[in-house]
Design an enzyme around this catalytic site. Structure first.
Site, PDB file in Angstrom:
ATOM      1  N   LYS A 141      -0.441  -4.159  -3.508  1.00  0.00           N
ATOM      2  CA  LYS A 141      -1.738  -3.548  -3.212  1.00  0.00           C
ATOM      3  C   LYS A 141      -1.774  -2.161  -3.835  1.00  0.00           C
ATOM      4  O   LYS A 141      -1.134  -1.230  -3.346  1.00  0.00           O
ATOM      5  CB  LYS A 141      -1.978  -3.458  -1.708  1.00  0.00           C
ATOM      6  CG  LYS A 141      -3.327  -2.835  -1.345  1.00  0.00           C
ATOM      7  CD  LYS A 141      -3.544  -2.838   0.152  1.00  0.00           C
ATOM      8  CE  LYS A 141      -4.899  -2.222   0.502  1.00  0.00           C
ATOM      9  NZ  LYS A 141      -4.916  -0.762   0.332  1.00  0.00           N
ATOM     10  N   SER A 168       0.820  -1.203   0.000  1.00  0.00           N
ATOM     11  CA  SER A 168       0.000   0.000   0.000  1.00  0.00           C
ATOM     12  C   SER A 168       0.866   1.272   0.000  1.00  0.00           C
ATOM     13  O   SER A 168       1.618   1.511  -0.928  1.00  0.00           O
ATOM     14  CB  SER A 168      -0.951  -0.044   1.207  1.00  0.00           C
ATOM     15  OG  SER A 168      -1.929   0.939   1.129  1.00  0.00           O
ATOM     16  N   ASP A 174      10.576   4.775  -9.838  1.00  0.00           N
ATOM     17  CA  ASP A 174      10.191   5.288 -11.158  1.00  0.00           C
ATOM     18  C   ASP A 174      10.888   6.593 -11.513  1.00  0.00           C
ATOM     19  O   ASP A 174      11.044   6.921 -12.690  1.00  0.00           O
ATOM     20  CB  ASP A 174       8.676   5.479 -11.229  1.00  0.00           C
ATOM     21  CG  ASP A 174       7.933   4.156 -11.398  1.00  0.00           C
ATOM     22  OD1 ASP A 174       8.586   3.105 -11.348  1.00  0.00           O
ATOM     23  OD2 ASP A 174       6.701   4.188 -11.577  1.00  0.00           O
TER      24      ASP A 174
END
Length: 533
Positions: A328, A303, A314
């Site tokens: 999740k 999460s 990223d």
């Protein structure tokens, strides 16, 4: 008993999923009473008709509270594995964890041999102020007997916790005292820490280490305080340990990522059928934008922890080390009911800066979903990166052009296998009987005065070596039904030593010293340090 109006209102909420006034991206989705509109859909009309029929026509008087407690989970299970109903007691426990504090007396305890034993007393808390000591045995709570009978720990917690300013009386048995010692304790705010440890793990290389166990209301402030302290001690590089961090408030993860990313780097965006796309960018005011960074994750990182990790990966801002995360990619909003119960309903998916949603497949049932981690283990992915199946249909690129995948957790840049070289049947046997915990408490309790002289885990480690503690534990285990195994490998003996010493260090000092001790031989931590050198 709930009124018919209230019941219909709840069912409309669940069947329509149409919300107004959601506090998107502020803390995350703070608890509130949402406004919603009636859609008049055939499904919701059926539900309304059913409830009216039961209320007005059913042959017997029914307990609608009990019915709703069974119906709500059934409806939510039809949505996704993370939309769920929580009774009042579970809701309160969850709130305490994320709010950063609860009202209690400020002790950590364990129940051994049907006795409540005080393991530690929180510094500055209500119990310390009145003189409760580690090693005390709680016999009475408000004059009711709590010793010599099997009592679940939640019953103890229920009696010790309570509203701030109220009092609770405990009577303890203390070594050296012929009679019970009474204390009347006024309950107060007890902090629930998000940062378990923050210390210079490799001072000669300027590497700091911080372990964050969840994302709650106080996480960002705790992190800033810890980083400031590490900076004052010469931190030039940083390891953030997110292993077993199951998430929490999305806003806390965004605040944290903002400290490490340059201006205008995308942190995360969310999108749902009833929630327009909302993007969060770094504002450029972070104090640690140029600090070399490693983030450690494992299969229990989920999460909000994955949001932070995805933002770092990223944007090519740091190196991710460990094992594939949980997967999740959904955002829940908590909604409270008047009786203290609540639901958490999925209102959006979150996407990392490259555009990937890392939510893993739901499977055919909630049981399939829950067993996914077990299946990963059985498939061998905890031990070999080659065993991990990436979703080739969800290929994305980082800011620097590296390939990453969506649809099943975050794959680390550097894989570190789970270390099972120290596993033995002997270790399994003593753990199953809780002998390590029992022996550790007894040892600390017996040697509390000697151990109190030590301020660091390394001092206690030397003391335990000199006292031949590991052999003493083997003797203790033998007397309690687990025969000594003289064929243990060097790795198995090392694991036994870490387990026994670690528990004693935790009982004698605190969580940070325990983590620092265990980290000395942790393969993932060692790899993280090597990466930053």
């Amino acid at each position: 008993m709930k009124t018919l109006k209230t019941i219909i209102r709840i069912l409309f909420l669940l069947t329509m999923g149409f919300f107004l006034g959601i506090e998107v991206m502020i803390g995350i989705f703070k608890r509130h009473q949402p406004q919603f509109q009636r859609s008049g859909s055939p499904g919701s009309q059926k539900v309304e008709t059913l409830i009216k029929a039961i209320d007005r026509k059913y042959v017997d008087v029914v307990d609608m509270d009990s019915i709703m407690d069974r119906v709500l989970p059934t409806i939510l299970q039809e949505l996704d594995p993370h939309s769920a109903y929580y009774p009042a007691e579970e809701t309160q426990e969850s709130n305490d964890e994320l709010h950063g504090s609860f009202s209690g007396i400020g002790i950590q305890f364990s129940i051994q041999e049907d006795t409540i034993r005080v393991n530690s007393v929180i510094h500055g808390g209500p119990s310390e102020k009145v003189g409760v000591l580690a090693g005390d045995r709680i016999v009475l709570i408000n004059d009711s007997l709590f010793a010599g009978k099997k009592i679940p720990s939640n019953e103890v917690v229920k009696n010790l916790k309570g509203p701030k300013g109220t009092t609770v009386k405990i009577s303890v048995m203390r070594q050296g005292e012929p009679e019970l010692v009474d204390f009347t304790i006024e309950r107060g705010d007890i902090p629930v820490k998000s940062v378990d440890a923050a210390y210079m793990i490799s001072p000669e290389d300027g590497i700091g280490y911080i372990m964050i166990n969840k994302f709650g209301e106080t996480t960002f402030a705790e992190m800033l305080t810890s980083l400031a302290d590490l900076s004052s001690k010469g931190m030039k590089k940083l390891i953030i340990d997110m292993r077993s961090n199951t998430g929490g408030y999305l806003g806390a993860a965004i605040q944290m990522a903002n400290q490490f990313l340059p201006k205008n780097d995308l942190i995360v965006y969310t999108q749902g059928a009833h929630n327009p796309t909302a993007k969060q960018y770094a504002d450029g005011h972070g104090h640690y934008q140029n600090v070399p960074l490693v983030v450690m994750i494992d299969e229990s990182s989920a999460s909000a922890a994955e949001v932070f990790t995805g933002a770092i990966q990223d944007n090519d801002r740091g190196t991710i080390v460990g094992r594939r995360s949980f997967g999740k990619g959904l955002v829940q909003e908590p909604i409270d009911f008047a009786d203290g119960s609540s639901i958490r309903i999925t209102i959006a998916r979150y996407y990392t800066p490259s555009g990937r949603c890392i939510q893993k497949p739901y499977g055919e049932s909630d049981e399939d979903y829950a067993m996914d981690i077990v299946k990963r283990y059985e498939h061998g992915e905890f031990f070999s990166a080659d065993s991990i199946k990436q979703n080739e249909n969800e290929v994305y690129k980082t800011k620097g052009g590296r390939t990453v995948y969506g649809g099943g957790g975050i794959m680390p840049d550097i894989f570190v296998a789970q270390d099972t070289t120290g596993y033995s049947q002997y270790y399994s046997n003593v753990v199953r009987k809780s002998l390590i915990n029992k022996y550790s408490f007894k040892y600390v309790d017996t040697n509390r005065a000697a151990l109190a002289k030590f301020k660091t885990y390394s001092e206690i480690e030397e003391y335990l070596d000199a006292d031949n503690v590991l052999n003493k534990f083997y003797d203790y285990a033998a007397k309690n039904g687990v025969r000594r195994d003289n064929r243990l490998s060097a790795a198995a003996r090392k694991q036994m030593r870490n387990a026994v010493y670690g528990n004693i260090i935790y009982d004698a000092l605190d969580m940070e010293d325990y983590i620092a001790f265990i980290n000395q031989s942790d393969p993932t931590v060692i790899k993280a340090i090597e990466t930053l050198k």
